[in-house]
Enzyme design. Structure first.
Site, PDB file in Angstrom:
ATOM      1  N   ASN A  16      13.729  -1.468  -2.879  1.00 60.04           N
ATOM      2  CA  ASN A  16      13.944  -0.308  -3.876  1.00 60.04           C
ATOM      3  C   ASN A  16      15.178  -0.377  -4.473  1.00 60.04           C
ATOM      4  OD1 ASN A  16      11.614   0.774  -2.763  1.00 60.04           O
ATOM      5  ND2 ASN A  16      12.373   1.005  -0.792  1.00 60.04           N
TER       6      ASN A  16
ATOM      7  N   GLU B 138       4.957   2.175  -4.312  1.00 62.42           N
ATOM      8  CA  GLU B 138       5.509   3.543  -3.887  1.00 62.42           C
ATOM      9  C   GLU B 138       6.549   4.062  -4.984  1.00 62.42           C
ATOM     10  OE1 GLU B 138       7.411   2.123  -0.171  1.00 62.42           O
ATOM     11  OE2 GLU B 138       5.397   2.793   0.778  1.00 62.42           O
TER      12      GLU B 138
ATOM     13  N   ARG C   8      -6.438   2.352   2.028  1.00 66.48           N
ATOM     14  CA  ARG C   8      -5.172   1.775   1.913  1.00 66.48           C
ATOM     15  C   ARG C   8      -5.117   0.303   2.090  1.00 66.48           C
ATOM     16  NH1 ARG C   8       0.823   3.713   3.682  1.00 66.48           N
ATOM     17  NH2 ARG C   8       1.861   1.757   3.825  1.00 66.48           N
TER      18      ARG C   8
ATOM     19  N   ASP D  50       1.377  -1.308   7.115  1.00 60.02           N
ATOM     20  CA  ASP D  50       2.716  -1.549   7.180  1.00 60.02           C
ATOM     21  C   ASP D  50       3.635  -1.711   8.454  1.00 60.02           C
ATOM     22  OD1 ASP D  50       5.224  -1.287   5.641  1.00 60.02           O
ATOM     23  OD2 ASP D  50       5.178   1.314   5.668  1.00 60.02           O
TER      24      ASP D  50
ATOM     25  N   GLU E 192       5.286 -11.804   5.283  1.00 60.54           N
ATOM     26  CA  GLU E 192       6.711 -10.876   5.229  1.00 60.54           C
ATOM     27  C   GLU E 192       6.081 -10.244   6.773  1.00 60.54           C
ATOM     28  OE1 GLU E 192       7.094  -7.940   2.270  1.00 60.54           O
ATOM     29  OE2 GLU E 192       8.844  -7.154   3.321  1.00 60.54           O
TER      30      GLU E 192
ATOM     31  N   GLU F 283      10.924  -0.591  12.265  1.00 62.28           N
ATOM     32  CA  GLU F 283      10.898   1.006  11.727  1.00 62.28           C
ATOM     33  C   GLU F 283       9.847   1.608  12.702  1.00 62.28           C
ATOM     34  OE1 GLU F 283       9.759   0.395   7.508  1.00 62.28           O
ATOM     35  OE2 GLU F 283       9.163   2.613   7.612  1.00 62.28           O
TER      36      GLU F 283
HETATM   37  C1  GCU Z   1       7.710   1.018   4.206  1.00 63.15           C
HETATM   38  C2  GCU Z   1       9.238   1.525   4.083  1.00 63.15           C
HETATM   39  C3  GCU Z   1       9.544   1.810   2.834  1.00 63.15           C
HETATM   40  C4  GCU Z   1       9.736   0.432   2.327  1.00 63.15           C
HETATM   41  C5  GCU Z   1       8.416  -0.006   2.338  1.00 63.15           C
HETATM   42  C6  GCU Z   1       8.485  -1.401   1.551  1.00 63.15           C
HETATM   43  O1  GCU Z   1       6.810   1.924   3.331  1.00 63.15           O
HETATM   44  O2  GCU Z   1       8.863   2.991   5.124  1.00 63.15           O
HETATM   45  O3  GCU Z   1      11.061   2.298   3.346  1.00 63.15           O
HETATM   46  O4  GCU Z   1      10.367   0.933   1.210  1.00 63.15           O
HETATM   47  O5  GCU Z   1       7.868  -0.134   3.361  1.00 63.15           O
HETATM   48  O6  GCU Z   1       8.171  -2.362   2.527  1.00 63.15           O
HETATM   49  O7  GCU Z   1       8.849  -1.544   0.219  1.00 63.15           O
END
Ligand code: GCU
Length: 676
Positions: free
Chosen positions: A200, A284, A334, A363, A385, A391
């Site tokens: 991100n 996202e 999803r 996820d 990946e 998490e």
């Molecule tokens: C999950 C995670 C996010 C992250 C995303 C990703 O959703 O909670 O924080 O950005 O994965 O893999 O890009």
């Protein structure tokens, strides 16, 4: 700089060495370069620490014919005599001991191969190998063994559970001893690519590819390069817009292409050996080619073409799904999204693009089926990946050894071809490609012990070792890490392995059952909240009602996800009776009274596993206490504290999940235990 510990590079802990004394007193080589210097340095640190005595002397010489000592050399005919048909290639090495001359030889085609050979030799020393047995020839199984940092320049880490970033603080880049030690740690487990910023990418991070930060990035790059590691940067797809230079980021717009061409050229002028870009697009809320009606192939190829002349790669993520779903909509799934978005593009990506595919379709949950994309794409480079950062698996407050899970994924047969195991696909064996391998979201931070929980380091260590040699068992890897971290005491080794070995299943026992996933607190993803995500927009539901729970993903009556697999999987997943039980609720909505192969009903299974999970954590605590006298008090207390947190959380999970299902189903626990 925050203090840091040596983790598995604490060589002084090892004591069981035989037959090497006085045999390693000098290092001979006529190779040079930074990697070689670091290889030599490593031997000079490790040897006296492991076997005692003086630091080995150095002899950088023309091909002299030494006797007694270590030789680092190019692999040649003479070495080939020892190894029929072995070809070290870019990263492999051969190690053997020549008894007649008392010489330990480490030979490779490249400097990186020598460096890996040195670390491999050190591991053997730690294991107590004797000179007569010293003979290994090995090349890594996975061409790419990548680490992704989700570090932000502010200094925080997205999903980081080990303190703050050691790359950034308050929008400044930090380069110190820790950077070097980190590169050394990563090289020791064979990591050869690292992306140093979060996928991100915010505005400040976009500046990493500009002169504001590029020269410092180069300094990190040079440290990495001296340990055989390529540096990658995550980039924002809309960087040209974000920098205020162009008003669109349409991949077919000439101005956008020019922007990336110029930017990329400059990056490679400054950092000629730069690895390339990592991209999270249309995911996202991140920008991407969809905005302009373009495909992900259009998007990825445009970037790839700007860095192809310099040998750069684009790592393009497939985590693309609708995160604004209506929970009442039972058809949108999803789990289908990555496949639906990418399968039609097979064969359209340039050679220097690799798709980075999360291990499962959701996820990084405690249990998911393997992403069907691995069996679907046949003409596309792929990275698997995984997430080392825990998490959804206890956030490094819980012990959860993930190598057994990753091994299962690698061994999964996609039936895409004769070589259809996931490990064959991502190693390049199936389709003969070389831009493939694994990438992992890492679990490091600036905590002294690097990974928050001391036991979480096994996942970092294990990831690298597993990528290098996919044939090592999870137990071999785990025990190797224990030895390197805690020394050679067998009681310690057995005790710690019994704590970590099945901890994945323990976490699964007390958290969400039979592949359904989620049930976590949306704020932070830690701890139980059965309905936390249930009526939200993220597409993550369990659909519990008074009769049953689970998602119908069959083709006949559900979302059709099961049909994304090759046969026989798609038929097997289609029906509850043939779906592997650990994934039953991922694929089917089932009655609480449905009988599993154990003879238990689903509801009873839920109750039993949740009680069992807590008991298993109690056993971990007893085991840890049993070796208290043998463990450094600091480490002992750190782990003990976290075990208590884990126990508290496991009890919380047990009680919330069991209570929820007791109330929802109205079916009592057969064993009459207290459920609140
Ligand atoms: C999950 C995670 C996010 C992250 C995303 C990703 O959703 O909670 O924080 O950005 O994965 O893999 O890009």
């Amino acid at each position: 700089m925050t203090k840091f510990e040596k983790c598995w590079l604490n060589y002084s802990l090892v004591s069981e060495v035989s037959g090497w004394k006085d045999k390693l007193s000098c290092i001979f080589t006529n190779l040079d370069g930074k990697c070689i210097e670091n290889a030599v340095k490593e031997l000079r640190v490790a040897i006296p620490e492991i076997i005692g005595g003086n630091t080995p002397g150095m002899c950088i010489c023309a091909p002299c014919v030494p006797s007694e000592g270590i030789v680092l050399k190019k692999y040649d005919k003479e070495d080939a005599e020892y190894y029929d048909d072995f070809c070290p290639g870019d990263e492999g090495y051969a190690i053997y001991y020549k008894t007649d001359k008392s010489l330990l030889v480490i030979a490779a085609d490249t400097d990186r191969g020598i460096l890996y050979g040195v670390f491999a030799f050190i591991r053997q020393l730690q294991k107590g190998i004797t000179p007569d047995k010293m003979k290994i020839a090995e090349s890594p199984k996975m061409p790419f063994r990548m680490i992704d940092h989700w570090d932000n320049m502010y200094g925080d880490i997205e999903r980081g559970y080990s303190g703050n970033s050691f790359f950034y603080e308050n929008y400044r880049i930090i380069i110190d001893d820790r950077t070097v030690f980190y590169a050394r740690m990563m090289a020791s487990i064979g990591i050869n690519a690292i992306a140093i910023n979060n996928v991100n990418v915010h505005q400040t991070e976009t500046l990493l590819i500009t002169d504001k930060y590029l020269y410092e990035v180069k300094r990190i790059n040079d440290i990495f390069a001296s340990y055989g590691i390529k540096l990658y940067l995550s980039v924002n797809y809309a960087a040209p817009v974000e920098m205020g230079d162009v008003d669109v980021s349409d991949p077919l717009d000439e101005r956008v292409i020019k922007w990336w061409e110029k930017t990329s050229k400059h990056i490679y002028d400054v950092i000629p050996n730069f690895g390339g870009y990592l991209v999270k697009a249309d995911s996202e809320g991140r920008p991407g080619p969809f905005t302009y009606g373009r495909t992900h192939a259009d998007g990825a190829n445009m970037l790839a073409r700007q860095i192809a002349p310099y040998g750069g790669n684009v790592v393009w993520r497939c985590f693309v799904y609708n995160c604004r779903q209506d929970w009442r909509d039972h058809k949108t799934d999803r789990a289908r999204a990555a496949y639906d978005n990418f399968i039609g593009l097979d064969g359209e990506f340039d050679d220097n693009v690799v798709l980075q595919i999360k291990n499962g379709p959701m996820d990084f949950q405690i249990r998911e089926p393997v992403s069907p994309l691995f069996g679907g794409l046949k003409k596309t480079n792929m990275f698997l990946e995984v997430q080392i950062a825990q998490e959804y698996t206890g956030q490094q407050r819980h012990i959860c050894y993930l190598v057994p899970m990753w091994k299962e994924i690698l061994e999964f047969n996609t039936y895409a071809s004769e070589n259809g195991l996931v490990k064959d696909i991502v190693s390049g064996k199936a389709y003969g490609n070389t831009l493939c391998g694994l990438a992992a979201v890492t679990n490091t931070g600036n905590d002294a012990n690097w990974t928050g929980h001391d036991m979480a380091a096994v996942n970092l260590y294990g990831y690298g070792r597993m990528c290098f040699d996919t044939e090592l068992s999870a137990e071999e890897i785990g025990r190797e890490w224990i030895r390197a971290t805690f020394g050679n005491d067998i009681e310690i080794n057995d005790a710690i392995y019994s704590m970590i070995g099945t901890s994945w299943h323990t976490y699964e026992n007390y958290s969400s059952p039979l592949g359904i996933g989620w049930m976590v607190n949306p704020a932070g993803h830690y701890g139980p909240n059965v309905d936390g995500y249930e009526y939200d927009r993220w597409g993550t539901y369990h659909r519990s009602d008074c009769k049953g729970l689970g998602i119908d993903r069959s083709v006949a009556t559900g979302t059709g996800y099961a049909g994304q697999y090759n046969e026989p999987w798609s038929s097997l997943y289609e029906r509850p009776e043939t779906t592997p039980e650990e994934l039953l609720l991922f694929f089917h909505h089932m009655d609480y009274t449905y009988k599993l192969s154990s003879g238990k009903t689903i509801i009873q299974h839920i109750y039993d596993t949740h009680f069992k999970g807590v008991e298993e954590v109690e056993t971990m605590i007893n085991t840890w206490n049993s070796i208290k006298e043998k463990i450094d008090p600091n480490v002992f207390n750190r782990v003990a504290d976290r075990l208590n947190i884990q126990l508290e959380s496991a009890i919380d999970w047990r009680d919330r999940v069991n209570t929820y299902y007791l109330r929802m189903s109205g079916i009592a626990d057969e064993k009459g235990r207290t459920i609140y």
